[in-house]
Design a protein around this motif. Structure first.
Motif, PDB file in Angstrom:
ATOM      1  N   ARG A  45      -9.000   5.248  -0.124  1.00  0.00           N
ATOM      2  CA  ARG A  45      -8.127   4.910  -1.314  1.00  0.00           C
ATOM      3  C   ARG A  45      -8.774   5.597  -2.476  1.00  0.00           C
ATOM      4  O   ARG A  45      -9.933   5.655  -2.473  1.00  0.00           O
ATOM      5  N   PRO A  46      -7.848   5.624  -3.778  1.00  0.00           N
ATOM      6  CA  PRO A  46      -8.553   6.254  -4.602  1.00  0.00           C
ATOM      7  C   PRO A  46      -8.976   5.051  -5.775  1.00  0.00           C
ATOM      8  O   PRO A  46      -9.057   4.882  -7.008  1.00  0.00           O
TER       9      PRO A  46
ATOM     10  N   ARG B  60     -10.001   2.346  -9.860  1.00  0.00           N
ATOM     11  CA  ARG B  60      -9.187   3.203  -9.711  1.00  0.00           C
ATOM     12  C   ARG B  60     -10.413   4.565  -9.915  1.00  0.00           C
ATOM     13  O   ARG B  60     -11.599   4.196 -10.141  1.00  0.00           O
TER      14      ARG B  60
ATOM     15  N   TYR C 296      -2.317   3.689  -3.094  1.00  0.00           N
ATOM     16  CA  TYR C 296      -2.013   3.016  -4.207  1.00  0.00           C
ATOM     17  C   TYR C 296      -1.565   1.651  -3.910  1.00  0.00           C
ATOM     18  O   TYR C 296      -0.723   1.449  -3.184  1.00  0.00           O
ATOM     19  N   THR C 297      -2.122   0.712  -4.767  1.00  0.00           N
ATOM     20  CA  THR C 297      -1.533  -0.668  -4.660  1.00  0.00           C
ATOM     21  C   THR C 297      -0.414  -1.011  -5.496  1.00  0.00           C
ATOM     22  O   THR C 297      -0.377  -0.789  -6.820  1.00  0.00           O
ATOM     23  N   GLU C 298       0.732  -1.664  -5.128  1.00  0.00           N
ATOM     24  CA  GLU C 298       1.693  -2.188  -5.874  1.00  0.00           C
ATOM     25  C   GLU C 298       1.632  -3.681  -5.723  1.00  0.00           C
ATOM     26  O   GLU C 298       1.927  -4.191  -4.650  1.00  0.00           O
TER      27      GLU C 298
ATOM     28  N   GLU D  18     -10.005  12.038 -11.788  1.00  0.00           N
ATOM     29  CA  GLU D  18      -9.002  11.483 -10.836  1.00  0.00           C
ATOM     30  C   GLU D  18      -8.519  12.378  -9.647  1.00  0.00           C
ATOM     31  O   GLU D  18      -8.384  13.601 -10.004  1.00  0.00           O
TER      32      GLU D  18
ATOM     33  N   ASN E 163       0.884  -1.157  -0.126  1.00  0.00           N
ATOM     34  CA  ASN E 163      -0.002   0.078  -0.149  1.00  0.00           C
ATOM     35  C   ASN E 163       0.853   1.248  -0.073  1.00  0.00           C
ATOM     36  O   ASN E 163       1.341   1.737   1.155  1.00  0.00           O
TER      37      ASN E 163
ATOM     38  N   ARG F 144      -2.406   1.737 -12.793  1.00  0.00           N
ATOM     39  CA  ARG F 144      -2.247   2.472 -11.046  1.00  0.00           C
ATOM     40  C   ARG F 144      -3.767   2.923 -10.549  1.00  0.00           C
ATOM     41  O   ARG F 144      -4.704   3.431 -11.033  1.00  0.00           O
ATOM     42  N   GLY F 145      -4.119   1.957  -9.512  1.00  0.00           N
ATOM     43  CA  GLY F 145      -5.199   2.271  -8.669  1.00  0.00           C
ATOM     44  C   GLY F 145      -5.077   1.190  -7.294  1.00  0.00           C
ATOM     45  O   GLY F 145      -4.036   1.368  -6.727  1.00  0.00           O
ATOM     46  N   VAL F 146      -6.244   0.784  -7.170  1.00  0.00           N
ATOM     47  CA  VAL F 146      -6.192  -0.135  -6.048  1.00  0.00           C
ATOM     48  C   VAL F 146      -6.712  -1.732  -6.198  1.00  0.00           C
ATOM     49  O   VAL F 146      -7.536  -1.800  -7.007  1.00  0.00           O
TER      50      VAL F 146
END
Length: 600
Positions: free
Chosen positions: A391-392, A311, A267-269, A346, A263, A290-292
């Motif tokens: 979160r986004p 996202r 944003y999630t990686e 966004e 986290n 790129r998002g969750v």
């Protein structure tokens, strides 16, 4: 073109995927009927097949590893007393596995041979959860009680040889333990003995059944990834990030594949690899927007995994990722109800200073037609929890507000998850109102923004966020043009006295206890300071709410109506929040009308 709120609430989401036993069918939840139901696909982008057809929401679905069937959960009217049902794909027949409607049931997974299921339930004692194992074709009393608990227990999956279960116990949202339960003997092995508050989450069996992988902040401020040896309890570090939290892990015991999520400021990686003892041989990062992202589920071979991705500019959909290459393919196409996706806004990630010099993270979104001339009203949208995080992810109501000229400010005040252990404890018990002070600092930051109309700032939040709305309106009454409280806590004492027996102890760990902290809880309860509210107030609640009883709303409305305009809306077939489309349309249409009257 600005569409009405009903159009935005008809934007759909697809999520919570799992593969069928042969890997040729992907099941998921989709809310195209107004509440989440179980659907499936056999090809990416194909026409989905609907399986469950109920007026109530389906809370999860898990496909059998061996048969064309799945188990799903469903409660009634938002009461959270979920029952587990088994659905046969060939016949469409539904069997109620638990058939104990007065009790809660928490899913614990399938055995690898598909013959048994595990779950925890408070059917013996409403205040605690026990562990049960049941044959797939059993009903109700056929479940075998394999362990009597004395707290909040959750089963976390069968071992590779189906002889044991992972069992987690929660003492609070920031303090847990993990055990291994031998099903035949009932012997419980404690993997995570500790002192103080330590998070142990997302526990998964290792491929050999001799270890468990989990995330924990046992040695740091943030969550790291660990391997625990079941035999001797030895912890081995697997992965960490010095700045951010590893908040979830999925392991495929057939292939030895692992996926974990980090986290990064909301944003999630995702990181993918092959397990090699205490190390991970890395594979390419998934090619995802790129998002969750979350809800990772492997196919039977471990060569692919499904993941839900969302996202702010795109509703939730399920993608399937090839583990070896990282190539991702979108399988579902949830409808945007005819609203052009390019119209979705966004957010900007910002950080603002608060009273003690800390920087508070927040997402700030401005409507596309903003002029920068100080004319834009703002909705300060406060998350619940408090150990949650904004979160986004896609939010239909947020997009509606933006399309209709409102900016949206979403702070992650102290106490929020995602920023480490120390940050999450900054609002505990006697420090509760410091989180409310962070909201006041956020409004000061908004005052300095050239786009914002200082006289048209609205507080809105749900659950614990509803408490923060009410507390901000009593502590800082001059800041607000209006307030919207959704299933919020008005008085901590009556809330704790009347909340579900199964969760009172967990909530006291965060808010303070009735026995030791009653005076403090009374002093900070907005209901006891309601005369300070000076702005119009809208209160929404579900009559079946087992967490924050509807009595909180009733008392608040009665007390506040004496001196400010108050509107109340209670839904007889909802619980802690609004799940049914028709109720969400009614609720948010009423909120829009309320804002048009008092703010626009």
């Amino acid at each position: 073109m600005a569409h009405d709120i009903e159009r935005y609430l008809n934007v759909r989401s697809a999520h919570s995927a799992s593969f069928g036993p042969n890997g040729d069918r992907l099941g998921f939840l989709l809310d195209s009927t107004g509440v989440p139901q179980v659907w499936s696909l056999t090809d990416p982008g194909g026409w989905p097949e609907q399986h469950t057809v109920f007026e109530e929401r389906v809370t999860f679905a898990s496909w059998s590893p061996e048969r064309a069937e799945f188990v799903f959960g469903m409660d009634e009217g938002g009461n959270e007393r979920a029952q587990l049902h088994r659905y046969d794909l060939a016949s469409g027949a539904v069997a109620n596995l638990t058939a104990t409607p007065e009790a809660k049931h928490r899913w614990g997974g399938w055995s690898h041979d598909g013959d048994r299921v595990a779950f925890t339930s408070n059917r013996r004692d409403r205040s605690v959860f026990d562990v049960y194992v049941q044959d797939r074709d059993g009903v109700g009393d056929d479940a075998e009680l394999v362990f009597e608990g004395d707290g909040w227990l959750t089963a976390g999956g069968f071992s590779p040889d189906d002889s044991a279960l992972i069992v987690s116990e929660a003492y609070s949202n920031v303090d847990q333990d993990v055990y291994v339960l031998d099903i035949e003997s009932g012997e419980l092995t404690h993997l995570t003995p500790h002192e103080g508050t330590v998070r142990f989450r997302s526990a998964e069996w290792g491929p050999d059944g001799e270890s468990v992988y989990l995330v924990s902040d046992r040695d740091s401020d943030t969550l790291d990834l660990w391997r625990v040896d079941v035999a001797d309890g030895t912890f081995s570090p697997i992965a960490s990030d010095p700045d951010w939290e590893i908040d979830g892990v999925a392991v495929d015991d057939e292939s030895g594949r692992i996926v974990y999520s980090t986290n990064v400021d909301g944003y999630t990686e995702l990181t993918v690899g092959d397990l090699d003892g205490d190390t991970i041989d890395p594979l390419p990062d998934p090619d995802l927007p790129r998002g969750v992202a979350g809800g990772v589920a492997f196919d039977p071979t471990g060569e692919r995994f499904a993941v839900t991705v969302t996202r702010r500019g795109s509703p939730a959909n399920v993608c399937v990722v090839e583990a070896d290459t990282g190539i991702a393919e979108r399988w579902t196409h949830a409808s945007t109800a005819g609203i052009p996706p390019e119209s979705f806004v966004e957010p900007e990630l910002v950080h603002y200073p608060t009273f003690d010099g800390r920087e508070i993270p927040a997402f700030f979104s401005l409507p596309d037609d903003d002029t920068g001339a100080g004319e834009t009203p703002v909705i300060v949208d406060i998350h619940g929890g408090p150990e949650s995080q904004r979160r986004p992810a896609f939010a239909a109501v947020t997009q509606y507000f933006l399309a209709n000229g409102y900016a949206v400010f979403e702070p992650n005040v102290r106490g929020s998850a995602g920023y480490g252990k120390a940050y999450s404890h900054l609002d505990d018990v006697e420090k509760r109102m410091d989180a409310v002070a962070d909201i006041e600092a956020g409004v000061e930051w908004l005052w300095d923004h050239p786009a914002v109309d200082d006289d048209r700032i609205v507080a809105m939040g749900g659950s614990y966020g509803g408490f923060v709305v009410l507390a901000a309106m009593t502590e800082y009454p001059d800041l607000w043009a209006a307030g919207i409280d959704i299933v919020g806590i008005a008085n901590f004492v009556t809330f704790l006295e009347n909340t579900g027996e199964w969760r009172r102890e967990l909530r006291e760990a965060e808010y303070g206890s009735l026995e030791e902290d009653r005076e403090l809880l009374e002093s900070i309860s907005p209901l006891n300071n309601v005369e300070r509210i000076s702005a119009p107030l809208f209160v929404l609640h579900g009559a079946n709410d087992p967490r924050v009883p509807v009595s909180e709303a009733r008392r608040l409305v009665e007390a506040a109506s004496d001196h400010v305009p108050v509107r109340e809306l209670v839904f007889e077939d909802e619980g802690h929040g609004l799940s049914k489309l028709e109720n969400r349309v009614e609720a948010y249409s009423a909120i829009v009308a309320f804002l048009d009257e008092h703010v626009a």
